[in-house]
Each structure stands twice: as structure tokens, then as C-alpha cells.
Write an enzyme that holds these catalytic residues in place. Structure first.
Site, PDB file in Angstrom:
ATOM      1  N   GLU A  60       0.866  -1.169   0.000  1.00  0.00           N
ATOM      2  CA  GLU A  60       0.000   0.000   0.000  1.00  0.00           C
ATOM      3  C   GLU A  60       0.903   1.219   0.000  1.00  0.00           C
ATOM      4  O   GLU A  60       1.834   1.306   0.795  1.00  0.00           O
ATOM      5  CB  GLU A  60      -0.887   0.050   1.248  1.00  0.00           C
ATOM      6  N   CYS A  97      -4.916  -1.645   5.501  1.00  0.00           N
ATOM      7  CA  CYS A  97      -5.122  -1.875   6.940  1.00  0.00           C
ATOM      8  C   CYS A  97      -6.271  -0.973   7.376  1.00  0.00           C
ATOM      9  O   CYS A  97      -6.100  -0.099   8.218  1.00  0.00           O
ATOM     10  CB  CYS A  97      -3.864  -1.623   7.743  1.00  0.00           C
ATOM     11  N   ARG A 131       0.140  -4.888  10.887  1.00  0.00           N
ATOM     12  CA  ARG A 131       1.525  -4.544  10.545  1.00  0.00           C
ATOM     13  C   ARG A 131       2.379  -4.155  11.744  1.00  0.00           C
ATOM     14  O   ARG A 131       3.581  -3.914  11.582  1.00  0.00           O
ATOM     15  CB  ARG A 131       1.550  -3.456   9.487  1.00  0.00           C
ATOM     16  N   CYS A 188       3.216  -0.563   4.299  1.00  0.00           N
ATOM     17  CA  CYS A 188       1.965   0.106   4.000  1.00  0.00           C
ATOM     18  C   CYS A 188       2.247   1.519   3.538  1.00  0.00           C
ATOM     19  O   CYS A 188       1.865   2.485   4.165  1.00  0.00           O
ATOM     20  CB  CYS A 188       1.052   0.063   5.210  1.00  0.00           C
ATOM     21  N   CYS A 224       6.469   2.357  -2.407  1.00  0.00           N
ATOM     22  CA  CYS A 224       7.922   2.472  -2.297  1.00  0.00           C
ATOM     23  C   CYS A 224       8.647   2.147  -3.588  1.00  0.00           C
ATOM     24  O   CYS A 224       8.098   1.658  -4.540  1.00  0.00           O
ATOM     25  CB  CYS A 224       8.432   1.612  -1.155  1.00  0.00           C
TER      26      CYS A 224
END
Lengths: 548, 312
Positions: free
Chosen positions: A13, A63, A459, A526, A529
Site C-alpha cells: 500500500e 489496513c 503490521r 503500507c 515504495c
């Protein structure tokens, strides 16, 4: 030296860029850069504290729920609301649903393609695949020869169409892929099955949450789903829970063990030394003592010496982040967020993430931290499962400190938490049977107040800190799991946990760095990247070319 | 109707019966506001059309819209991805990363110039020339300006891409804007936070069946989904008319399912089909869960409707 830049990192994410230096086929240096800033903390200032959860939940749609929960807990504390037992249970059930959903999606849809070669599945013998699937899991569903023949035919047809969609340009055929064609076919089959299971599992959250993603049934002091506290709705929830747990027990856990068997060297790659968990799932009003997943900190891998957590020792450091202020940062209760972008420079500032530290040390958070702390504290359910997985794989306990350990811990806690949910459903039924229908506390908004919502979410450790003045939000800070894990170097130039974990990762081909993705994805980042790889011998920079 | 070779047969092989498939087509046809005579045409469009190339770009977003799309059932998401469309770029699900991922985008845009459907979630940060959001070293602002004009059509999924959404909430720290504001081009908008995936599928089916996008209101929203207010379709409407209101979430009135207007419900100002189709395969929707509507699919959401718990 090779410098490898991967940007964008996909199957996460958000927006992330990773840059690493490779010498003699191994990563020797790493930089993790988050490339998106939205400023939710800034926009909360001056708003009604009751609204905060609806804003913060939108920090992440993968999440989902958990930033809503963290926010509500911080405001509950600030206003002094005593959350009724039914609301505690429903919040736990929503949270458990999120774990079940999130971990299944992570393993199959965000991580599996780093370990599973879809193209190789075309070469599998369906009969041998059926035998393998049954050996891996005696109760595996849809594990007959015809089932695997159908999946294989479907993949073949898809490949023959020439429109490979999301599977185009994968690193198929890379020497780092180790599964047999039959294991690949089994895994691809479960990848497709899990796509359907996750949609069904998400319905659990919608029963008490109104919808998924982004529930809309929380309020300060409790929950709102008054008309859903009835036998039909609870039975519906239980039905989907059971179906999901069948999938966890008969597909997800066995698959993780089977895939891990092909990748045992990854039990020595990607490990960290320090771990932190706030703990979660209060089983009574007593926190943190009643948590199913306990609170604690581990330094230098000493799982026999779990430390208590002192929240005052958390700082968010910004020497290498695009923010103004003291490089050593502040405790989040008094923190600040003042963005100041200049340029991406690994030697100086290179990320929108701050660098959270506990006692000035980087701490890994998430499934592995939680499982290690539960294991160290002797929580029976976790201990039993960890020992069973280690035994089955015939690997030592210190193999847990690795990329493989992180993947296994995620599957193990899915079962621990999932199993506990049955007890919570029974508690809810017991309360209703006694005539207790309370779902929300009475409370008054104070002129001033402070609150902290500490949570452990899929996470990792998640904290929201709120300060209220004149009944409005004066300051709001979130310290999120991926910031702990994926954040940049700190004021003392110490690497973040992901950066550290990447050191030593083998890279066979800097142009196709699938091994790097394995460790990155094992953290379930999350944020969006990118990874950069540099070849020390040629000094060639394999920057991702922007081809729009 | 023509059937047998397309999706339907493939679905049957996957254990989805013709009855299930037709159930979905009926639900979808109703969602799209078409008469029941269109059910077989919807089935035909789903089963036999070629797979149109789709690019999904993620801007300043939370991935909630992508997650919502994964929740579609009848057809399941694997059917959507393998049999109905060709999702050539979608960062959350695609196998490749980095340069290999960007090759996928480039290949699709080259092979299908002017022919691919672009789906965008998230708004676009414009402050400091877009420095607050980059992908592959380019700002989101650059990317959107380059890709949008090359698409056959742009579908904005979610309120952020459609109208600015969360990143644009005051004080809008990154000067986030909608796709339409940034490009000056008209977009088809499927707002919601996140929107119901059935409205995305309905839009795609409309395109496959009629060769064009559905009729829109003046805010770019498909009329089949956003033609009526929540209030006008609300199963609690009778309580509003009778003056029966919830004022406390822990009350007999709440347990009886009375109207949520006095605790801030924005149903009267919000156009969406939540009460009719509900979320997660018809499981629930916010008002059923006892919470007021927050107006998440309207332009101006968030600031227009906050503080949420105050009746307007």
C-alpha cells in the site's frame, strides 16, 4: 558496486522507493524512502475530536479499521469514557476480522509472487500436484486432479491470449525461484482461491462495521451497531468466520510451511535484533494485562528477557526526513509535523517518514515481534504453533529472526487470533442472553484532555496521540507500524529495521532484484515504495526508467 | 442469447453456476437502472466482449478504492482480472516492481494509445510543483498530465480522484486537487470513500455492452448509481416522517432502528445507491450499522459535512 533503485515498489500500500548498494552479489547498504505525504495530522487540528477516527481511518485502506480504532481509543481515554463490554468485544471481533483478511491477502496477493513462479506452473503434472496438495494438507479443498487441470488450462488460456495484465514483466524463470512446477501450480491455484476467500472474509467486518473497507460503526465510547446484536447476525458472522478458519487451517498455514520448505536459506536472511509490541485484544476491561497478544520489548534477540514498555521512551527523529525541527525529535505526545521538502539525497534527507525509536534504538514491529514476545512470555497457543512449525521445517529457533520467520509468524498469529475469536463470539452471546445490550458509554467532552491509543494491528505497533483544547483537537500524532519498520536512518545515523534487514540479501541479477522484494514484502509495508540497486564494480545505476 | 464460449463456461469450470452468474447479471442490471429485458444483454456483454486494456494509477490515496474493487463478487475479482478486462498496470496487484513495472505501463500505453481505459484513485498534490507525491521519480502531477490525455476515457474511482477528497481537506497541506481540476479534462466519477465496486463494474459493463460510458449527472457521476439521495431510498425514512429519531447511540431508539438525522445523518444531501445495493455483497451499509451517513460521495466531502455528528 551496483546501486539498485526500485521505484515504484508494487504489491504494497502506498508509495515507496528502495535504493540499495550491492557488492559481490550481496546488499551492503540500503535506503528506504517514502514518497507520498498527505498531512492528515495537520488537517485534524482544530476539528471535533469525535470526527478524528473517520479521517485517520483513511490513512490506509489496506489496513482499514485499525487507524479508526486507534483514534477512537485515544479519544475514549481523553474524555474518560468507560467502554461497555459489548463494544469491547465487537471492536475485537472487527479487529480479528481485519487480521484474518489482511494476512491472507498479504501472503497470497502481495507476497506470494516473490516465491511462486506462475509460468512454471504450466509445466506441472496435475496428478502429482494433487498428490502434493493432499500430502501438504490432508483436508485441502479442491485438491483433485481435475481441479488442478482446470487451473492449469485457465492459466494456459490466459497466457496464450497474449494479454498478461498484472502478470506481465514479472521475474518469471529467475534462478531464485525454487518451487517445483507442481508446488507452483498448487500455489497459483490457492492464489486464485484466496482472491475469492478474501471477498467473503471481508463480509465479517461489514456485519458489525457497515462496510469494508472503512467501517462506519465506531463512535467515541463504543459502537453503533445496535440492530445487529441479534442471533441471525451473530450466526452469519460465525458462519463466515468458520469458513475463513477452514481456509487458514487447511490452506494458508500448510502452504506457508510447504513454501518455506523450499526456501530454508531465507531463515538466515533479513533478520533484526530489537522488537517491540504494544499488544492488543483486551479480553477484559483490564489493559494491558488481559491482552491476548502481550505487550513487551526485546533487545538483542533475548526472547527470554522481555522488557516492559515505557511509552515515554518513544521518539520520532527527523534528521533524514523531510521535516523541520530538532533532529532528535519528540515524544509523540508532544510531537510536531512540519513538512519541508528539499530533494532526495541518501546522504542527507530522503523520506517522508520520520524515524521512530524506542530508547533511541530501531525496533521491528509486526507479526514477528508479537509472536516472539508471546513466545517469550510463554503464551501457550503461540508456543505450541511456533514449536510445531520449527519441528516440521527442522530448523532451529533462531531461524525465526529472518525473512522466513516473519512470513511464518504472520501465518501463526492468524491462527492464534482467529481461534480466540470464537470465545469472543460466545462472550457476546452470553451478554445478550443476560439482557446486556449496552454498546456505548455516556461521556462529556472535556475542555481539555490528553489521550493515547496504543494498538497492535496487522503490521505492528500503532499509536495515536491526541491533545484536546477548548473541546477541539489541539495536536494529533500518529506513529504507525510501517514508520517503525520502513522509516529512514535516525539522528545517530542508525538504519531503520527494513534498511538493516536488507543488508546481506543476495542479489543474483541487479536488473531483476526479486530477492530484495522478498525481504521488503515480508514487512508488509503500507506505503508506496521504490528500490534502487547500485553495482559497486561498474558503478552502473539501474535506476527505474520513467517511461510514461 | 449467445453463450457457451465466453465467461459463463469459464465460470462453470470454476464452480460458479449459470444460476449464480445470472443472479449477478440481474443485480447488476438493476443497479444500472435498466429494465429486466437487459439481463441477458448484460450477461452477453460480460461473457463475450474482448478484454479492454485498463491502467489503474494510484495518486495521493489510501488504497481503499483498490481494496474495495477486490471485494466484488459475481463475477469474482479473478474473473474480472483474467476474463473480463486486461489490468495492465495496477501497483497493488501487479507482479513486477520498479523498471519492470514501468515497462508494463509503457507497453500498454504504446500498444493501446487512445484505446485504454484509465482508472485513477487518489487526488494530485500540486504544492511545490507536486513534490509531495512521486512515483518512479516523477511527480504525480507530471504523470497524470501525461497519461490522462492518452486514455480513451478516465474513470475517477473514489472521492479523492473525483473531487479532491481527504488530502484536500482544510488546510489542504499539499494543495491536492481532483484529476479534472489538474487536467482541465472531463472525467467519469465514481465517488465514495471507498465507492461500492458494483458501480465500477456497472460502468465497465455499460461500456462493453453499449460501446460508450453511462449517462452522467452534472458532477460526472453515473446516473444509474447516483441518481437519487440516500434519504429518498432509506429504509429508515418512515421514522423520519413519523418524527422518530435516535439522539443517543445507546438507547431504545437506536435499538429500534429510528432515523439518524438528529445525530448528523447526511443522507438528505447525499446522492448514492448504498441503501439499494449495500456493501460487501449486500451485507450491510453504514445506516444499517446504526451510524449516520457522512456524505462521503459528495463534492466538498470532508469539510462540507464536518463536524459529522451535528445535524445540519
Amino acid at each position: 558496486m551496483a546501486r539498485v533503485v526500485i521505484d515504484p515498489i508494487t504489491r504494497i500500500e502506498g508509495h515507496l522507493k528502495i535504493e540499495v548498494e550491492v557488492t559481490n552479489g550481496k546488499v551492503v547498504n540500503a535506503w528506504s524512502s517514502s514518497t507520498l505525504f498527505r498531512g492528515i495530522e495537520i488537517m485534524l487540528q482544530g476539528r471535533d475530536p469525535r470526527d478524528a477516527y473517520l479521517f485517520t481511518q483513511r490513512a490506509c485502506g489496506v489496513c482499514t479499521y485499525i487507524h479508526g480504532l486507534a483514534s477512537i481509543r485515544s479519544v475514549d481515554m481523553a474524555v474518560g469514557a468507560n467502554v461497555p463490554d459489548n463494544a469491547r468485544i465487537i471492536r475485537n471481533l472487527l479487529h480479528g476480522s481485519q487480521y484474518l483478511h489482511d494476512h491472507i491477502v498479504h501472503f497470497y496477493h502481495l507476497h506470494a509472487l516473490d516465491w511462486v513462479d506462475i509460468v512454471s506452473a504450466l509445466k506441472a503434472d496435475p496428478k502429482k500436484t494433487a498428490d502434493l496438495a493432499t500430502a501438504v494438507s490432508p483436508n485441502s479443498p479442491k485438491a483433485g486432479v481435475n481441479d488442478f487441470k482446470a487451473v492449469q488450462a485457465r492459466i494456459k488460456k490466459f497466457v496464450d491470449s497474449g494479454q498478461l495484465g498484472p502478470f506481465a514483466n514479472g521475474y518469471w524463470g529467475h534462478p531464485a525461484y525454487k518451487l517445483s512446477p507442481e508446488a507452483n501450480l498448487m500455489a497459483v491455484s490457492h492464489y486464485l482461491e484466496a482472491l475469492r476467500q478474501q471477498a467473503r472474509t471481508a463480509r465479517m467486518m461489514a456485519i458489525f462495521g457497515g462496510k469494508n473497507p472503512h467501517v462506519q460503526s465506531l463512535v467515541v465510547g463504543g459502537v453503533t451497531c445496535a440492530t445487529d446484536l441479534n442471533p441471525a447476525r451473530i450466526a452469519e458472522f460465525k458462519y463466515i468466520w468458520k469458513e475463513t478458519m477452514d481456509f487458514v487451517n487447511n490452506v494458508y498455514l500448510p502452504d506457508v510451511v510447504a513454501v518455506a520448505g523450499f526456501y530454508k536459506p531465507w531463515g538466515k536472511i533479513g533478520g533484526n535484533r530489537n522488537f517491540l509490541a504494544y499488544g492488543d485484544f483486551p479480553q477484559t476491561a483490564k489493559e494491558p494485562d488481559s491482552f491476548l497478544m502481550p505487550r513487551g520489548a526485546i533487545f538483542n534477540r533475548k526472547i527470554t528477557a522481555i522488557e516492559a514498555v515505557d511509552v515515554a521512551q518513544i521518539t520520532e527523529q527527523i534528521k533524514h526526513s523531510w521535516y523541520e525541527g530538532d533532529p532528535k525529535g519528540f515524544n509523540p505526545a508532544t510531537g510536531e509535523t512540519k513538512p519541508k521538502y528539499d530533494k532526495y539525497d541518501p546522504e542527507s534527507r530522503y523520506s517522508w517518514m520520520k524515524a521512530p525509536r524506542y530508547k533511541n534504538e530501531p525496533m521491528e514491529v509486526g507479526p514477528l515481534a508479537r509472536v516472539l514476545i508471546a513466545y517469550g512470555k510463554g503464551q501457550p497457543e503461540t508456543k505450541k504453533l511456533v514449536d510445531a512449525v520449527l519441528k516440521k521445517l527442522a530448523i532451529p529457533a533462531d531461524a525465526l529472526f529472518s525473512t522466513l520467520g516473519r512470513v511464518a509468524a504472520r501465518a501463526i498469529e492468524t491462527k492464534v487470533i482467529g481461534d480466540a475469536m470464537e470465545g469472543w463470539m460466545n462472550q457476546l452471546v452470553g451478554n445478550i442472553k443476560k439482557g446486556d445490550l449496552n454498546i456505548c458509554a455516556d461521556w462529556q467532552m472535556p475542555a481539555e484532555g490528553m489521550g493515547a491509543g496504543l494498538n497492535d494491528v496487522p503490521r505492528g505497533a500503532l499509536g495515536h496521540w491526541i491533545s484536546i483544547k477548548d473541546q477541539k483537537i489541539a495536536n494529533y500524532q500518529m506513529v504507525v507500524p510501517s514508520t517503525w519498520n520502513i522509516g529512514p536512518r535516525d539522528a545517530a545515523d542508525k538504519m531503520g529495521p527494513l534498511e538493516q534487514a536488507l543488508i546481506g540479501t543476495p542479489v543474483a541479477d541487479p536488473k531483476r532484484p526479486v530477492e530484495i522484494l522478498r525481504t521488503i514484502h515480508s514487512f508488509d509495508p503500507c506505503i508506496a515504495c521504490g528500490v534502487h540497486v547500485i553495482d559497486r564494480n561498474t558503478n552502473e545505476v539501474y535506476e527505474s526508467k520513467v517511461l510514461y | 442469447m449467445t453463450h457457451g464460449k465466453g465467461l459463463e463456461e469459464r465460470l462453470e469450470r470454476q464452480g460458479i453456476s449459470r444460476r449464480d452468474f445470472m443472479k449477478f447479471c440481474t443485480a447488476l442490471t438493476a443497479t444500472m437502472g435498466l429494465s429486466s429485458s437487459f439481463v441477458t444483454k448484460v450477461a452477453h456483454a460480460l461473457a463475450n466482449a474482448p478484454r479492454p486494456p485498463v491502467v489503474w494509477l494510484a495518486m495521493a490515496e489510501c488504497t481503499g478504492c483498490a481494496e474495495s474493487a477486490l471485494r466484488i463478487s459475481y463475477p469474482w475479482i479473478d474473473e474480472l482480472l483474467l476474463d473480463i478486462i486486461s489490468m495492465d498496470y495496477h501497483e497493488t496487484i501487479m507482479a513486477p516492481s520498479g523498471a519492470a513495472a514501468e515497462k508494463s505501463l509503457h507497453d500498454c500505453m504504446t500498444k493501446n494509445a487512445g484505446k485504454f481505459i484509465l482508472i485513477v484513485d487518489g487526488s494530485i498534490p500540486t504544492a511545490q510543483n507536486g513534490a509531495y507525491g512521486t512515483v518512479g521519480g516523477k511527480t504525480m502531477l507530471q504523470i497524470i498530465k501525461e497519461v490522462v490525455p492518452k486514455a480513451l476515457a478516465t474513470i475517477c474511482i473514489g472521492t479523492c480522484a473525483s473531487y479532491g477528497g481527504l488530502p484536500a481537506a482544510a488546510p489542504n497541506p499539499t494543495e491536492a486537487k481532483s484529476v479534472s481540476e489538474v487536467t482541465g479534462l472531463k472525467t467519469l466519477n465514481i465517488p465514495g470513500c471507498p465507492p461500492n465496486p458494483i458501480n465500477l463494474v456497472g460502468t465497465i459493463v455499460n461500456y462493453l455492452m453499449f460501446g460508450k460510458l453511462p449517462a452522467l449527472d452534472d458532477k460526472g457521476r453515473p446516473l444509474f448509481a447516483y441518481g437519487k439521495t440516500i434519504h429518498d431510498q432509506c429504509p429508515r425514512r418512515a421514522h423520519f416522517e413519523n418524527g422518530e429519531f435516535v439522539t443517543d447511540f445507546n438507547s431504545e431508539e437506536a435499538r429500534k432502528g429510528f432515523c439518524l438525522y438528529q445525530v448528523g445523518c447526511k443522507g438528505p444531501e447525499t446522492y448514492n445507491n448504498c441503501p439499494e445495493v449495500k456493501f460487501n455483497d449486500g451485507t450491510s451499509w453504514p445506516i444499517q450499522a446504526g451510524h449516520p451517513c457522512i456524505g462521503c460521495s459528495e463534492p466538498g466531502f470532508w469539510d462540507k459535512f464536518t463536524p459529522f455528528y451535528k445535524s445540519s
